[in-house]
Scaffold this active site. Structure first.
Site, short mmCIF file in Angstrom:
data_model
loop_
_atom_site.label_atom_id
_atom_site.label_comp_id
_atom_site.label_asym_id
_atom_site.label_seq_id
_atom_site.Cartn_x
_atom_site.Cartn_y
_atom_site.Cartn_z
N GLY A 61 12.51 32.81 44.78
CA GLY A 61 13.88 32.93 44.31
C GLY A 61 14.04 33.09 42.81
O GLY A 61 15.10 32.78 42.26
N ASN B 123 14.22 35.93 41.21
CA ASN B 123 15.25 36.95 41.01
C ASN B 123 16.64 36.38 41.29
O ASN B 123 17.59 36.67 40.55
CB ASN B 123 15.00 38.16 41.93
CG ASN B 123 14.04 39.15 41.32
OD1 ASN B 123 14.42 39.92 40.43
ND2 ASN B 123 12.80 39.12 41.76
N ILE C 26 13.70 41.38 58.75
CA ILE C 26 14.39 42.66 58.93
C ILE C 26 15.88 42.36 59.10
O ILE C 26 16.27 41.43 59.81
CB ILE C 26 13.87 43.38 60.21
CG1 ILE C 26 12.34 43.61 60.12
CG2 ILE C 26 14.62 44.69 60.45
CD1 ILE C 26 11.91 44.68 59.16
N ASN D 66 18.43 46.37 47.79
CA ASN D 66 17.14 45.66 47.75
C ASN D 66 16.42 46.04 46.46
O ASN D 66 16.68 47.09 45.88
CB ASN D 66 16.30 46.07 48.95
CG ASN D 66 14.97 45.33 49.02
OD1 ASN D 66 14.90 44.14 48.74
ND2 ASN D 66 13.91 46.05 49.34
N HIS E 228 12.42 46.55 45.20
CA HIS E 228 11.04 46.64 45.66
C HIS E 228 10.13 46.71 44.43
O HIS E 228 10.42 47.48 43.51
CB HIS E 228 10.85 47.89 46.54
CG HIS E 228 9.48 47.97 47.12
ND1 HIS E 228 9.13 47.28 48.27
CD2 HIS E 228 8.36 48.59 46.69
CE1 HIS E 228 7.86 47.50 48.52
NE2 HIS E 228 7.36 48.29 47.58
C1 GRF Z 1 10.06 40.39 43.88
O1 GRF Z 1 8.96 40.96 43.21
C2 GRF Z 1 10.83 41.42 44.62
O2 GRF Z 1 10.75 42.68 44.07
C3 GRF Z 1 10.14 41.46 45.95
O3 GRF Z 1 9.75 40.13 46.21
C4 GRF Z 1 9.60 39.43 44.97
C5 GRF Z 1 10.45 38.21 45.07
O4 GRF Z 1 10.23 37.31 44.02
N1 GRF Z 1 10.98 42.07 46.94
P1 GRF Z 1 11.23 36.10 43.81
O5 GRF Z 1 11.34 35.36 45.14
O6 GRF Z 1 12.53 36.65 43.36
O7 GRF Z 1 10.60 35.21 42.78
#
Ligand code: GRF
Length: 188
Positions: A12, A14, A87, A102, A104
């Protein structure tokens, strides 16, 4: 006020960057975090930030009805996936068509699709010998990593990179760009 729901399965970081970015925003707020994992690190991070964070069971995710009900009750305008590993059921993509995004951690279409998540992506980039990687922010459709690209940003891959050092560099791009893109989408 525009309202965001973040879906997250992991650490988490992000989600935390997004919550902090909008913490004093006059027009946009993070309403809640939904997860498919009770033990996901995102719950502790959200507790510390006073953001409601709830885990649903696999059956609840597959069914979709309770999730949609909650999203509608909270008047959610945008669903933001941030390290969400389940999903999204078609019921949700239908009701929230064009309103799910999303991030990626690679330059799609390179290193995307089933199984390409977390460290698997960074390992694949290094194994392929790519000299650059980066992030892709895209709309979510039924096909995994298949929706329209909104923005991509690059970073270098260094000769002595490990999956962890590359992941750190990519994360910095994520924290910088994802909140800004969310803001643009909601304010346009
Ligand atoms: C991030 O690198 C995101 O791009 C990918 O999963 C990772 C999640 O990291 N989809 P966090 O849980 O936000 O630390």
């Amino acid at each position: 006020m525009k309202r965001i729901a973040i879906f997250a399965s992991g650490e988490g970081s992000n989600a935390e960057a997004i919550v902090k970015y909008f913490s004093r925003h006059s027009d946009i707020k993070v309403e809640m975090v939904l997860s498919n994992r009770v033990s996901a690190g995102v719950h502790d991070r959200m507790d510390a930030l006073s953001i409601p964070s709830t885990a649903f069971t696999k059956e609840q995710w597959n069914d979709g009805a309770q999730i949609i009900d909650l999203l509608q009750k909270k008047s959610i305008d945008l669903i933001v996936l941030a390290g969400f590993l389940a999903i999204i059921p078609p019921q949700i993509t239908t009701v929230y068509s064009g309103k799910i995004i999303n991030i990626h951690p690679s330059l799609l279409p390179r290193h995307g699709g089933m199984g390409m998540w977390g460290m698997n992506v960074h390992r694949a980039v290094l194994e392929a010998g790519d000299d650059k990687s980066g992030i892709t922010i895209h709309f979510v459709v039924a096909e995994v990593d298949g929706g329209k690209v909104i923005e991509q940003h690059e970073c270098e891959v260094l000769p002595n990179d490990t999956p962890e050092s590359l992941a750190n560099r990519v994360h910095q791009l994520e924290y910088f760009h994802y909140p800004r893109v969310i803001e643009q989408l909601l304010i346009d």
